[in-house]
Scaffold this motif. Structure first.
Motif, PDB file in Angstrom:
ATOM      1  N   UNK A 124       0.822  -1.205   0.000  1.00 55.14           N
ATOM      2  CA  UNK A 124       0.000   0.000   0.000  1.00 55.14           C
ATOM      3  C   UNK A 124       0.864   1.267   0.000  1.00 55.14           C
ATOM      4  N   UNK A 125       2.043   1.179   0.618  1.00 56.78           N
ATOM      5  CA  UNK A 125       2.929   2.349   0.611  1.00 56.78           C
ATOM      6  C   UNK A 125       3.455   2.593  -0.794  1.00 56.78           C
ATOM      7  N   UNK A 126       3.822   1.518  -1.473  1.00 53.94           N
ATOM      8  CA  UNK A 126       4.262   1.663  -2.860  1.00 53.94           C
ATOM      9  C   UNK A 126       3.141   2.237  -3.709  1.00 53.94           C
ATOM     10  N   UNK A 127       1.928   1.767  -3.463  1.00 58.06           N
ATOM     11  CA  UNK A 127       0.788   2.233  -4.252  1.00 58.06           C
ATOM     12  C   UNK A 127       0.579   3.732  -4.063  1.00 58.06           C
ATOM     13  N   UNK A 128       0.716   4.210  -2.841  1.00 59.24           N
ATOM     14  CA  UNK A 128       0.542   5.647  -2.580  1.00 59.24           C
ATOM     15  C   UNK A 128       1.593   6.450  -3.346  1.00 59.24           C
ATOM     16  N   UNK A 129       2.838   5.993  -3.264  1.00 58.44           N
ATOM     17  CA  UNK A 129       3.915   6.709  -3.950  1.00 58.44           C
ATOM     18  C   UNK A 129       3.722   6.632  -5.464  1.00 58.44           C
ATOM     19  N   UNK A 130       3.347   5.461  -5.935  1.00 63.03           N
ATOM     20  CA  UNK A 130       3.174   5.271  -7.372  1.00 63.03           C
ATOM     21  C   UNK A 130       2.033   6.122  -7.914  1.00 63.03           C
ATOM     22  N   UNK A 131       0.975   6.222  -7.140  1.00 60.08           N
ATOM     23  CA  UNK A 131      -0.188   6.986  -7.593  1.00 60.08           C
ATOM     24  C   UNK A 131       0.181   8.457  -7.816  1.00 60.08           C
ATOM     25  N   UNK A 132       1.112   8.950  -7.028  1.00 55.62           N
ATOM     26  CA  UNK A 132       1.520  10.346  -7.168  1.00 55.62           C
ATOM     27  C   UNK A 132       2.578  10.482  -8.258  1.00 55.62           C
ATOM     28  N   UNK A 133       3.514   9.574  -8.276  1.00 56.10           N
ATOM     29  CA  UNK A 133       4.649   9.727  -9.179  1.00 56.10           C
ATOM     30  C   UNK A 133       4.417   9.098 -10.544  1.00 56.10           C
ATOM     31  N   UNK A 134       3.649   8.021 -10.568  1.00 54.97           N
ATOM     32  CA  UNK A 134       3.347   7.339 -11.825  1.00 54.97           C
ATOM     33  C   UNK A 134       4.580   6.787 -12.510  1.00 54.97           C
ATOM     34  N   UNK A 135       5.636   6.521 -11.768  1.00 57.20           N
ATOM     35  CA  UNK A 135       6.824   5.881 -12.321  1.00 57.20           C
ATOM     36  C   UNK A 135       7.309   4.852 -11.310  1.00 57.20           C
TER      37      UNK A 135
END
Lengths: 261, 195
Positions: free
Chosen positions: B28-39
């Motif tokens: 879920x932490x990766x998902x949060x970061x990914x959702x913002x950064x998209x990379x």
């Protein structure tokens, strides 16, 4: 599409959508990530926080002034040693002492040949023309208090420092780094101290003239250089929040400071 | 992971407990970061940094049971700061389509439901980082408005305002009525949509 226009944006829908979002993301290998984390936690050298280089004017001035000091100091010392001995015919200075030319050159050198500004200073002192070197803000605090990890959602804790007075630690501070600005939060352990003398004392620590101004909420706004800060009294001692980058308005600074409660 | 379990692991704060926390919250932490950064590669780095920061500062966490939400805040703030530093919007990875079990099962109702969820998912991905952050904290981590405010160190009014704007944006994206963007009640209850 039938039924779509009747959709209600319910909490349940948002919750399910978020869950689906997380489920849909292709997560990279957790093992590889953990190896990296474990290594950094285990190795103290890797634990050092990534310091964003803050090229503030006073740091650049410090470096430039230090270089100038070395160059001018060396030149001044060299000149001082040249003019410390009187130019008398009876005194022939050896080559090794002079470091150049030697006795022949000295004999050829006549005072009236020298331009006026090249005359030795009367008191043999070395004059250094250099801007006042601002001191560094402080040293790393070995026992920092519980500084907030984040100051609003724009500033992250960079380093905890301690400001010294006369060799004794006096103020504890925390540097916060944001994308466009950097803040210094300072705490004083002295309680019931008036803000004006507090700012005066703090300013002498920081080598800055902190000029008290208007009152905003429970804070006094003060200015320094082309920037501003806030100070207030609390039950545990005075606090000050300084905008080191000069890019935040006092209103924004107040809003940031209010989140400290 | 149950909050009590997480709290216990936080209090232990040894290598094994940190590993257990990592296993529980990595995705879920990766998902949060990914959702913002998209990379992916940037999100991996930010996720690692978030865990390291969290583990280094566990003593600053006031409510150990809220470790997951706190970690999400750290990750999203790191991601947002990264975006600001880079001063660019990372428009990259396509949002992968999700085919749910319901839609595969074929019933019309479930297929419609799945479509609605998919539309909302795409709408959420269009939210700016500060609104996305509060939406995740409220709807995924089930925090109340005042808890979110404490965690983000902002005012409750600011949290409510961001939630309201997020819902407005979602409603606009989904081309719904104005009444679909409803305020949350005091204390963080979800509230009723005023329609």
């Amino acid at each position: 599409m039938p039924g779509i226009e009747k959709m209600k944006l319910t909490d349940e829908l948002i919750r399910e959508a978020l869950q689906r979002e997380i489920d849909s993301i292709n997560i990279p290998s957790a093992d590889k990530a953990w190896i990296g984390i474990e290594a950094k936690l285990a190795d103290p050298r890797l634990l050092r926080p990534v310091k964003r280089r803050v090229y503030t004017w006073y740091r650049m001035a410090t470096v430039a002034a230090a270089c100038l000091l070395v160059v001018l100091g060396a030149a001044g010392l060299f000149r001082a040693t040249q003019f410390s001995a009187p130019l008398a015919d009876s005194e022939m200075i050896a080559d090794s002492e002079m470091g150049f030319g030697g006795a022949d050159d000295m004999a050829a050198l006549q005072v009236e040949d020298l331009p006026a500004e090249a005359e030795a200073p009367k008191d043999n002192s070395v004059r250094i023309f250099v801007e006042e070197i601002p001191p560094p803000l402080g040293e790393k605090d070995p026992l920092p208090p519980d500084w907030p990890l984040l100051l609003t959602d724009d500033y992250a804790l960079g380093e905890a420092i301690i400001l010294f007075a006369g060799g004794e630690p006096f103020y504890q501070g925390a540097l916060y780094y944001g994308a466009d600005a950097h803040l210094l939060l300072v705490k004083s352990a002295v309680v019931d101290e008036e803000l004006v003398p507090f700012l005066d004392h703090l300013g002498r620590h920081l080598q800055l003239d902190l000029l008290p101004g208007e009152k905003k909420e429970e804070f006094i706004v003060f200015t320094f250089e082309e920037s501003s800060g806030l100070a207030r009294q609390t039950a545990d001692g005075n606090q000050a929040l300084l905008d080191l980058s000069g890019s935040i308005s006092s209103e924004e600074l107040v809003n940031t400071a209010l989140t400290l409660d | 992971m149950e909050p009590n379990q997480a709290a216990q692991l936080v209090r232990q704060n040894n290598n094994d407990s940190r590993r257990a926390l990592f296993e529980a919250y990595y995705k879920r932490t990766f998902a949060v970061a990914y959702q913002i950064l998209r990379r992916r590669e940037n999100a991996e780095d930010i996720t690692q940094d978030a865990f390291i920061k969290a583990f280094q500062n566990l003593n600053q966490l006031q409510d150990a049971a809220k470790f997951g939400a706190w970690l999400a805040v750290i990750a999203s703030n790191l991601a947002r700061n990264y975006l600001k530093r880079e001063k660019r919007i990372l428009l990259t990875d396509e949002i992968p389509a999700f085919e749910s079990a319901e839609s595969r099962a074929g019933t019309e109702e479930s297929a419609l439901r799945s479509l609605e969820i998919e539309r909302v998912r795409k709408a959420i991905s269009s939210l700016p980082p500060d609104q996305y952050q509060v939406v995740v904290l409220q709807y995924y981590h089930d925090l109340k408005v005042d808890e979110i405010a404490r965690l983000l160190k902002i005012r409750s009014g600011t949290v409510k305002s961001r939630l309201f704007r997020a819902r407005q944006k979602l409603a606009a994206f989904l081309e719904l009525d104005d009444g679909s963007a409803c305020l949350t009640d005091e204390g963080g209850d979800r509230g009723r949509c005023q329609e």
